[in-house]
Design an enzyme around this catalytic site. Sequence first.
Site, mmCIF file in Angstrom:
data_model
loop_
_atom_site.group_PDB
_atom_site.id
_atom_site.type_symbol
_atom_site.label_atom_id
_atom_site.label_comp_id
_atom_site.label_asym_id
_atom_site.label_seq_id
_atom_site.Cartn_x
_atom_site.Cartn_y
_atom_site.Cartn_z
ATOM 1 N N SER A 25 6.092 -3.866 -0.778
ATOM 2 C CA SER A 25 5.134 -3.546 -1.840
ATOM 3 C C SER A 25 4.977 -2.065 -2.137
ATOM 4 O O SER A 25 4.235 -1.700 -3.058
ATOM 5 C CB SER A 25 3.763 -4.145 -1.494
ATOM 6 N N GLY A 29 3.094 -1.693 2.346
ATOM 7 C CA GLY A 29 3.990 -2.804 2.052
ATOM 8 C C GLY A 29 4.328 -3.528 3.334
ATOM 9 O O GLY A 29 4.209 -2.963 4.423
#
Length: 311
Positions: free
Chosen positions: A86, A254
């Site tokens: 992410s 992430g």
Amino acid sequence: MRKPTSSLTRRSVLGAGLGLGGALALGSTTASAASAGTTPSENPAAVRRLRALEREHQARIGVFALNLATGASLLHRAHELFPMCSVFKTLAAAAVLRDLDHDGSQLARVIRYTEADVTKSGHAPVTKDHIDTGMTIRDLCDATIRYSDNCAANLLLRELGGPTAVTRFCRSLGDPVTRLDRWEPELNSGEPDRRTDTTSPYAIARTYQRLVLGNALNRPDRALLTDWLLRNTTTLTTFRTGLPKGWTVADKSGGGDTYGTRNEAAIAWTPDGAPVLLTALTHKPSLPTAPGDTPLIIKLATVLSEAVAPA
């Protein structure tokens, strides 16, 4: 740029224009040393700590940290590829700001989507509540960065023309490494030796630097992107807890549920205003069922900050 105040707030960071001129100038003066890389002998204690953490957590760790005020740096596997996860979401939102919202009108445009979009994304803490009404592009960017909403990220990618638009955006910024190939959640799979959906600690840190401290975006868009990163909710109990008190942090995390992937890319400011690049990417190639290792990321925040900005 060092500021005369003893501490920074989100408002002061944004109000001062993010320290752009001084930070960028300092970045240019230290670029040659940083790009050459820090060898273990230059910071042997920090490198020993990183190697010990690799053994302890059965992980491959890549870091790049650079104090733009002093030139102090720490690199370990900084040019190796890691699954991006992410961390790409900052890039997607930035691409929307630069390439779609030329006149400021597009951020208010409402994007409609379906329950199927929400379900297949795997993580939709914000978008799940707005299926009937849709969401503006501005709110989708906010959800993408601050809540790591996968559905919101996919909708931004759709507006951009697909994941490879993020790759093209990175190339336009001078980043030859970072690439996005798939959608959420498939891009988080983390298989070893896969080049798709990857970046390196050095590449992603420098790209974040261009977006937050540089001129890759115009001033209003830069301020908007930085505000989202400053108000990120996903690292309040993870990476940020490993940093010294009083630091101001604009960051994105992430991670995945396989191969122990957990990442962090940050721009931080010490209490006296020194801008610091902090990136840590982690991966466990031999452990396919390992979830992301949050305790490791917290430890890395401490190692990096102590190495480049000791108290």
